[in-house]
Scaffold this active site. Structure first.
Site, PDB file in Angstrom:
ATOM      1  N   TYR A 144       0.542  -1.320  -0.056  1.00  0.00           N
ATOM      2  CA  TYR A 144      -0.178   0.024  -0.001  1.00  0.00           C
ATOM      3  C   TYR A 144       0.868   1.228   0.031  1.00  0.00           C
ATOM      4  O   TYR A 144       0.500   2.309  -0.447  1.00  0.00           O
ATOM      5  CB  TYR A 144      -1.058  -0.031   1.225  1.00  0.00           C
ATOM      6  CG  TYR A 144      -2.076  -0.985   1.016  1.00  0.00           C
ATOM      7  CD1 TYR A 144      -3.208  -1.023  -0.012  1.00  0.00           C
ATOM      8  CD2 TYR A 144      -2.202  -2.210   1.726  1.00  0.00           C
ATOM      9  CE1 TYR A 144      -3.888  -1.943  -0.269  1.00  0.00           C
ATOM     10  CE2 TYR A 144      -3.242  -3.108   1.468  1.00  0.00           C
ATOM     11  CZ  TYR A 144      -3.860  -2.977   0.741  1.00  0.00           C
ATOM     12  OH  TYR A 144      -4.976  -4.031   0.588  1.00  0.00           O
TER      13      TYR A 144
HETATM   14  C1  LIG Z   1      -0.266  -8.096  -1.594  1.00  0.00           C
HETATM   15  C2  LIG Z   1      -0.736  -8.699  -3.155  1.00  0.00           C
HETATM   16  C3  LIG Z   1      -2.358  -8.141  -3.168  1.00  0.00           C
HETATM   17  C4  LIG Z   1      -0.100  -8.077  -4.322  1.00  0.00           C
HETATM   18  O1  LIG Z   1      -0.673  -8.541  -5.511  1.00  0.00           O
HETATM   19  P1  LIG Z   1       0.241  -8.775  -6.663  1.00  0.00           P
HETATM   20  O2  LIG Z   1      -0.712  -9.017  -7.759  1.00  0.00           O
HETATM   21  O3  LIG Z   1       1.181  -9.983  -6.529  1.00  0.00           O
HETATM   22  O4  LIG Z   1       1.087  -7.401  -6.971  1.00  0.00           O
HETATM   23  P2  LIG Z   1       1.360  -6.747  -8.287  1.00  0.00           P
HETATM   24  O5  LIG Z   1       2.072  -7.777  -9.125  1.00  0.00           O
HETATM   25  O6  LIG Z   1       0.092  -6.181  -8.679  1.00  0.00           O
HETATM   26  O7  LIG Z   1       2.673  -5.948  -7.770  1.00  0.00           O
HETATM   27  C5  LIG Z   1       2.075  -4.362  -7.780  1.00  0.00           C
HETATM   28  C6  LIG Z   1       3.608  -3.704  -7.287  1.00  0.00           C
HETATM   29  O8  LIG Z   1       3.601  -4.278  -5.819  1.00  0.00           O
HETATM   30  C7  LIG Z   1       4.666  -4.764  -5.609  1.00  0.00           C
HETATM   31  N1  LIG Z   1       4.575  -5.685  -4.530  1.00  0.00           N
HETATM   32  C8  LIG Z   1       3.781  -6.642  -4.570  1.00  0.00           C
HETATM   33  N2  LIG Z   1       3.659  -7.269  -3.518  1.00  0.00           N
HETATM   34  C9  LIG Z   1       4.389  -6.710  -2.584  1.00  0.00           C
HETATM   35  C10 LIG Z   1       4.943  -6.868  -1.462  1.00  0.00           C
HETATM   36  N3  LIG Z   1       4.607  -7.965  -0.647  1.00  0.00           N
HETATM   37  N4  LIG Z   1       5.898  -6.294  -0.849  1.00  0.00           N
HETATM   38  C11 LIG Z   1       6.193  -5.200  -1.574  1.00  0.00           C
HETATM   39  N5  LIG Z   1       5.929  -4.697  -2.913  1.00  0.00           N
HETATM   40  C12 LIG Z   1       5.013  -5.422  -3.405  1.00  0.00           C
HETATM   41  C13 LIG Z   1       5.286  -5.079  -6.862  1.00  0.00           C
HETATM   42  O9  LIG Z   1       6.763  -5.495  -6.826  1.00  0.00           O
HETATM   43  C14 LIG Z   1       4.861  -4.242  -7.841  1.00  0.00           C
HETATM   44  O10 LIG Z   1       5.495  -3.140  -7.937  1.00  0.00           O
HETATM   45  P3  LIG Z   1       6.124  -2.754  -9.468  1.00  0.00           P
HETATM   46  O11 LIG Z   1       5.024  -2.011 -10.155  1.00  0.00           O
HETATM   47  O12 LIG Z   1       7.343  -1.506  -9.054  1.00  0.00           O
HETATM   48  O13 LIG Z   1       6.881  -3.697 -10.054  1.00  0.00           O
HETATM   49  C15 LIG Z   1      -0.743 -10.278  -3.072  1.00  0.00           C
HETATM   50  O14 LIG Z   1       0.497 -10.645  -2.932  1.00  0.00           O
HETATM   51  C16 LIG Z   1      -1.732 -11.016  -2.257  1.00  0.00           C
HETATM   52  O15 LIG Z   1      -2.869 -11.189  -2.556  1.00  0.00           O
HETATM   53  N6  LIG Z   1      -1.204 -11.137  -1.129  1.00  0.00           N
HETATM   54  C17 LIG Z   1      -1.950 -12.019   0.177  1.00  0.00           C
HETATM   55  C18 LIG Z   1      -3.153 -11.293   0.709  1.00  0.00           C
HETATM   56  C19 LIG Z   1      -2.553  -9.683   1.158  1.00  0.00           C
HETATM   57  O16 LIG Z   1      -1.552  -9.915   1.966  1.00  0.00           O
HETATM   58  N7  LIG Z   1      -3.210  -8.789   0.815  1.00  0.00           N
HETATM   59  C20 LIG Z   1      -3.095  -7.265   1.097  1.00  0.00           C
HETATM   60  C21 LIG Z   1      -3.643  -6.791   2.546  1.00  0.00           C
HETATM   61  S1  LIG Z   1      -5.333  -7.114   2.579  1.00  0.00           S
END
Ligand SMILES: CC(C)(COP(=O)(O)OP(=O)(O)OC[C@H]1O[C@@H](n2cnc3c(N)ncnc32)[C@H](O)[C@@H]1OP(=O)(O)O)[C@@H](O)C(=O)NCCC(=O)NCCS
Length: 178
Positions: A144
């Site tokens: 976030y």
């Molecule tokens: C967190 C989550 C929603 C990210 O979704 P994702 O599809 O893997 O993320 P994206 O591919 O869209 O990444 C978007 C950006 O965020 C970054 N990012 C993704 N996960 C990250 C993490 N855990 N820490 C830091 N940055 C992260 C990516 O590097 C990317 O950056 P960039 O555009 O500079 O390359 C996913 O890993 C998830 O569902 N996790 C489990 C549930 C959770 O924790 N939800 C969030 C809180 S409710």
């Protein structure tokens, strides 16, 4: 008269009855359990509306939005303006998760943009200062932070984070996809 389907500006649509049993799994228990057991009922009861991104019948990801309020002091930490002292209206991004096989492909970013676009549109019709999210762990917090959320309560987990409506509106103007 035949109803004409209008194009929607959103990538997601509302959760459907078949979604909870579709095999969605993000790898973290709370969002997975929520999606399977509670998302549909909560949506129907108006407790939280769940929006789903699909690839045909597969659920790639989802998020949940509700109305909420925050103490004026919390909003003031992010907005740095004088605010009334009563609880102030915001939207709550309660859950956001991506299928574990689809993570790292930009879907989380697409879901977040979609959610912020919905709030931007709703805020034309109902008072709303911004969006809060309760980041459950450091992964969520880092995610976030990339998108302009600021931490407004970090004493204990989950860390409450906030993005102001002005920031959302600026992003929407800057990026027509938001
Ligand atoms: C967190 C989550 C929603 C990210 O979704 P994702 O599809 O893997 O993320 P994206 O591919 O869209 O990444 C978007 C950006 O965020 C970054 N990012 C993704 N996960 C990250 C993490 N855990 N820490 C830091 N940055 C992260 C990516 O590097 C990317 O950056 P960039 O555009 O500079 O390359 C996913 O890993 C998830 O569902 N996790 C489990 C549930 C959770 O924790 N939800 C969030 C809180 S409710």
């Amino acid at each position: 008269m035949t109803e004409v389907a209008r194009p929607t500006p959103y990538e997601t649509d509302s959760i459907r009855p078949e979604d909870p049993a579709s095999g969605f799994r993000c790898g973290k228990h709370p969002p997975d359990d929520f999606f399977v057991r509670h998302a549909l009922d909560n949506d129907r009861q108006g407790l939280g509306k769940t929006y789903v991104l699909r690839d045909r019948d597969a659920v790639l990801g989802f998020y949940t939005l509700s109305m909420a309020d925050v103490e004026a002091e919390v909003a003031g930490r992010a907005l740095k303006v004088r605010l009334p002292r009563y609880p102030l209206p915001v939207a709550l991004l309660g859950r956001l998760a991506v299928h574990q096989d689809a993570q790292g492909k930009g879907i989380g970013a697409r879901l977040l943009r979609d959610a912020l676009r919905r709030v931007n549109d709703l805020a034309d019709q109902i008072g709303c200062l911004g969006v809060i999210v309760d980041a459950k762990d450091e992964d969520a917090e880092r995610f976030y932070l990339r998108y302009g959320f600021v931490i407004v309560a970090a004493e204990t987990w989950p860390h409450r984070m906030f993005i102001a409506l002005g920031t959302i509106r600026a992003a929407v103007r800057f990026d027509p996809l938001v």
